[in-house]
Design a protein around this motif. Structure first.
Motif, PDB file in Angstrom:
ATOM      1  N   ARG A  84       0.835  -1.205   0.000  1.00 32.66           N
ATOM      2  CA  ARG A  84       0.000   0.000   0.000  1.00 32.66           C
ATOM      3  C   ARG A  84       0.867   1.251   0.000  1.00 32.66           C
ATOM      4  O   ARG A  84       0.381   2.351  -0.304  1.00 32.66           O
ATOM      5  CB  ARG A  84      -0.933   0.020   1.213  1.00 32.66           C
ATOM      6  N   VAL A  85       2.124   1.118   0.346  1.00 30.45           N
ATOM      7  CA  VAL A  85       3.047   2.254   0.292  1.00 30.45           C
ATOM      8  C   VAL A  85       3.432   2.487  -1.165  1.00 30.45           C
ATOM      9  O   VAL A  85       3.894   1.575  -1.842  1.00 30.45           O
ATOM     10  CB  VAL A  85       4.304   1.989   1.136  1.00 30.45           C
ATOM     11  N   LYS A  86       3.228   3.691  -1.616  1.00 32.39           N
ATOM     12  CA  LYS A  86       3.562   4.031  -3.000  1.00 32.39           C
ATOM     13  C   LYS A  86       4.639   5.112  -2.987  1.00 32.39           C
ATOM     14  O   LYS A  86       4.361   6.300  -2.921  1.00 32.39           O
ATOM     15  CB  LYS A  86       2.315   4.517  -3.749  1.00 32.39           C
ATOM     16  N   GLN A  87       5.866   4.659  -2.953  1.00 37.00           N
ATOM     17  CA  GLN A  87       7.012   5.569  -2.953  1.00 37.00           C
ATOM     18  C   GLN A  87       8.043   5.072  -3.952  1.00 37.00           C
ATOM     19  O   GLN A  87       8.156   3.862  -4.185  1.00 37.00           O
ATOM     20  CB  GLN A  87       7.649   5.646  -1.559  1.00 37.00           C
ATOM     21  N   PRO A  88       8.820   5.977  -4.508  1.00 33.57           N
ATOM     22  CA  PRO A  88       9.908   5.549  -5.395  1.00 33.57           C
ATOM     23  C   PRO A  88      10.876   4.628  -4.651  1.00 33.57           C
ATOM     24  O   PRO A  88      11.178   4.842  -3.482  1.00 33.57           O
ATOM     25  CB  PRO A  88      10.585   6.871  -5.787  1.00 33.57           C
ATOM     26  N   ASN A  89      11.304   3.599  -5.337  1.00 29.34           N
ATOM     27  CA  ASN A  89      12.292   2.661  -4.787  1.00 29.34           C
ATOM     28  C   ASN A  89      11.769   1.817  -3.627  1.00 29.34           C
ATOM     29  O   ASN A  89      12.559   1.197  -2.924  1.00 29.34           O
ATOM     30  CB  ASN A  89      13.567   3.402  -4.356  1.00 29.34           C
ATOM     31  N   TRP A  90      10.455   1.800  -3.410  1.00 25.81           N
ATOM     32  CA  TRP A  90       9.871   0.937  -2.382  1.00 25.81           C
ATOM     33  C   TRP A  90       9.608  -0.426  -3.009  1.00 25.81           C
ATOM     34  O   TRP A  90       8.874  -0.551  -3.975  1.00 25.81           O
ATOM     35  CB  TRP A  90       8.574   1.548  -1.862  1.00 25.81           C
ATOM     36  N   ARG A  91      10.235  -1.458  -2.466  1.00 24.15           N
ATOM     37  CA  ARG A  91      10.126  -2.800  -3.041  1.00 24.15           C
ATOM     38  C   ARG A  91       9.796  -3.798  -1.945  1.00 24.15           C
ATOM     39  O   ARG A  91      10.459  -3.832  -0.904  1.00 24.15           O
ATOM     40  CB  ARG A  91      11.451  -3.176  -3.708  1.00 24.15           C
ATOM     41  N   VAL A  92       8.771  -4.579  -2.174  1.00 27.19           N
ATOM     42  CA  VAL A  92       8.391  -5.648  -1.255  1.00 27.19           C
ATOM     43  C   VAL A  92       8.437  -6.956  -2.032  1.00 27.19           C
ATOM     44  O   VAL A  92       7.839  -7.067  -3.102  1.00 27.19           O
ATOM     45  CB  VAL A  92       6.977  -5.437  -0.685  1.00 27.19           C
ATOM     46  N   SER A  93       9.156  -7.941  -1.515  1.00 32.52           N
ATOM     47  CA  SER A  93       9.317  -9.175  -2.284  1.00 32.52           C
ATOM     48  C   SER A  93       9.190 -10.408  -1.413  1.00 32.52           C
ATOM     49  O   SER A  93       9.510 -10.391  -0.218  1.00 32.52           O
ATOM     50  CB  SER A  93      10.678  -9.183  -2.993  1.00 32.52           C
ATOM     51  N   LEU A  94       8.702 -11.468  -2.017  1.00 36.22           N
ATOM     52  CA  LEU A  94       8.706 -12.783  -1.393  1.00 36.22           C
ATOM     53  C   LEU A  94      10.047 -13.427  -1.719  1.00 36.22           C
ATOM     54  O   LEU A  94      10.365 -13.655  -2.884  1.00 36.22           O
ATOM     55  CB  LEU A  94       7.560 -13.633  -1.937  1.00 36.22           C
ATOM     56  N   ALA A  95      10.829 -13.677  -0.705  1.00 31.28           N
ATOM     57  CA  ALA A  95      12.182 -14.218  -0.889  1.00 31.28           C
ATOM     58  C   ALA A  95      12.202 -15.691  -0.494  1.00 31.28           C
ATOM     59  O   ALA A  95      11.772 -16.055   0.606  1.00 31.28           O
ATOM     60  CB  ALA A  95      13.185 -13.434  -0.056  1.00 31.28           C
ATOM     61  N   SER A  96      12.707 -16.526  -1.385  1.00 30.27           N
ATOM     62  CA  SER A  96      12.669 -17.971  -1.177  1.00 30.27           C
ATOM     63  C   SER A  96      13.991 -18.611  -1.580  1.00 30.27           C
ATOM     64  O   SER A  96      14.757 -18.047  -2.363  1.00 30.27           O
ATOM     65  CB  SER A  96      11.531 -18.586  -2.006  1.00 30.27           C
ATOM     66  N   PRO A  97      14.259 -19.813  -1.055  1.00 28.89           N
ATOM     67  CA  PRO A  97      15.498 -20.497  -1.409  1.00 28.89           C
ATOM     68  C   PRO A  97      15.465 -21.134  -2.797  1.00 28.89           C
ATOM     69  O   PRO A  97      16.503 -21.499  -3.332  1.00 28.89           O
ATOM     70  CB  PRO A  97      15.632 -21.572  -0.326  1.00 28.89           C
ATOM     71  N   THR A  98      14.267 -21.264  -3.367  1.00 30.23           N
ATOM     72  CA  THR A  98      14.115 -21.855  -4.693  1.00 30.23           C
ATOM     73  C   THR A  98      13.252 -20.937  -5.554  1.00 30.23           C
ATOM     74  O   THR A  98      12.582 -20.036  -5.040  1.00 30.23           O
ATOM     75  CB  THR A  98      13.447 -23.242  -4.606  1.00 30.23           C
ATOM     76  N   ARG A  99      13.260 -21.182  -6.845  1.00 34.81           N
ATOM     77  CA  ARG A  99      12.526 -20.309  -7.767  1.00 34.81           C
ATOM     78  C   ARG A  99      11.028 -20.342  -7.510  1.00 34.81           C
ATOM     79  O   ARG A  99      10.328 -19.339  -7.662  1.00 34.81           O
ATOM     80  CB  ARG A  99      12.811 -20.729  -9.214  1.00 34.81           C
ATOM     81  N   GLN A 100      10.520 -21.481  -7.109  1.00 40.13           N
ATOM     82  CA  GLN A 100       9.096 -21.627  -6.845  1.00 40.13           C
ATOM     83  C   GLN A 100       8.898 -22.356  -5.525  1.00 40.13           C
ATOM     84  O   GLN A 100       9.648 -23.278  -5.198  1.00 40.13           O
ATOM     85  CB  GLN A 100       8.413 -22.399  -7.976  1.00 40.13           C
TER      86      GLN A 100
END
Length: 204
Positions: free
Chosen positions: A25-41
């Motif tokens: 919901r934060v809309k700022q430049p360079n704001w990135r939220v990611s799902l980080a995992s040990p495998t591609r899927q």
């Protein structure tokens, strides 16, 4: 600004995806939220397959990290290869853990003497790791926050937004996702959980 949500096989959708939605919901430049995992899927506890948006190596340099929970957390903490990838620093990063994610922080030695929150199933395992478990949805100490109960993930997300952007941005994000007719109640409850900690972190 990068926020990584650690998401492993067997993950709980409510933990990872509620936090993902609120944080975005934060809309700022360079704001990135990611799902980080040990495998591609990775595959959720209910069979939902998702593509990882970041690696564990990228999560190590994130500004904030949430360790999500899932059915296989006890296997994860016994995997030396995965655990070796999880190198975080609470003096430089905000670290949050959701339910069994608290067990990961405990096994990494990042909680120290800090009491923590987790879900009822994980509670005895966290206690076996030497951490006192509290009967509440959220506990914050400095740059570390732990949450217990799937829907407590909203508090972790609000805390991170408040710390990285500000209280008003956190309240706005919570207001957007709260049920119609109950928005003020939801926002007030979330802010009660985090506001004093954010003010203390900001200093005089």
């Amino acid at each position: 600004m990068h926020i990584a949500i650690l998401t492993f096989d067997g993950f709980n959708e409510l933990d990872s995806l509620i936090a993902l939605g609120i944080l975005n919901r934060v809309k700022q430049p360079n704001w990135r939220v990611s799902l980080a995992s040990p495998t591609r899927q990775v595959r959720s506890m209910n069979g939902v397959h998702i593509e990882a948006q970041a690696t564990l190596a990228e999560a190590r340099s994130a500004d904030a990290v949430i360790v999500g929970s899932g059915l296989l957390t006890r296997d994860i903490v016994k995997d030396p290869t995965v655990m070796a990838e999880l190198r975080f620093d609470s003096t430089k990063q905000l670290l949050g853990a959701q339910c069994s994610g608290t067990l990961v922080l405990a096994k990494l030695g990042l909680l120290g003497n800090i009491p923590a929150c987790t879900d009822l199933i994980t509670k005895p395992w966290v206690e076996e790791a030497g951490v006192t478990v509290l009967n509440q949805p959220l506990f914050i100490k400095g740059n570390i926050a732990t949450a217990g109960g799937c829907l407590a993930s909203q508090y972790l997300a609000a805390w991170i937004i408040a710390r990285l952007v500000g209280i008003d941005a956190a309240a706005s994000a919570m207001h957007y996702v709260a049920p119609v007719g109950e928005k003020e109640e939801y926002v007030q409850r979330a802010m009660r959980h985090i506001e004093s900690h954010v003010q203390a972190s900001a200093g005089p």
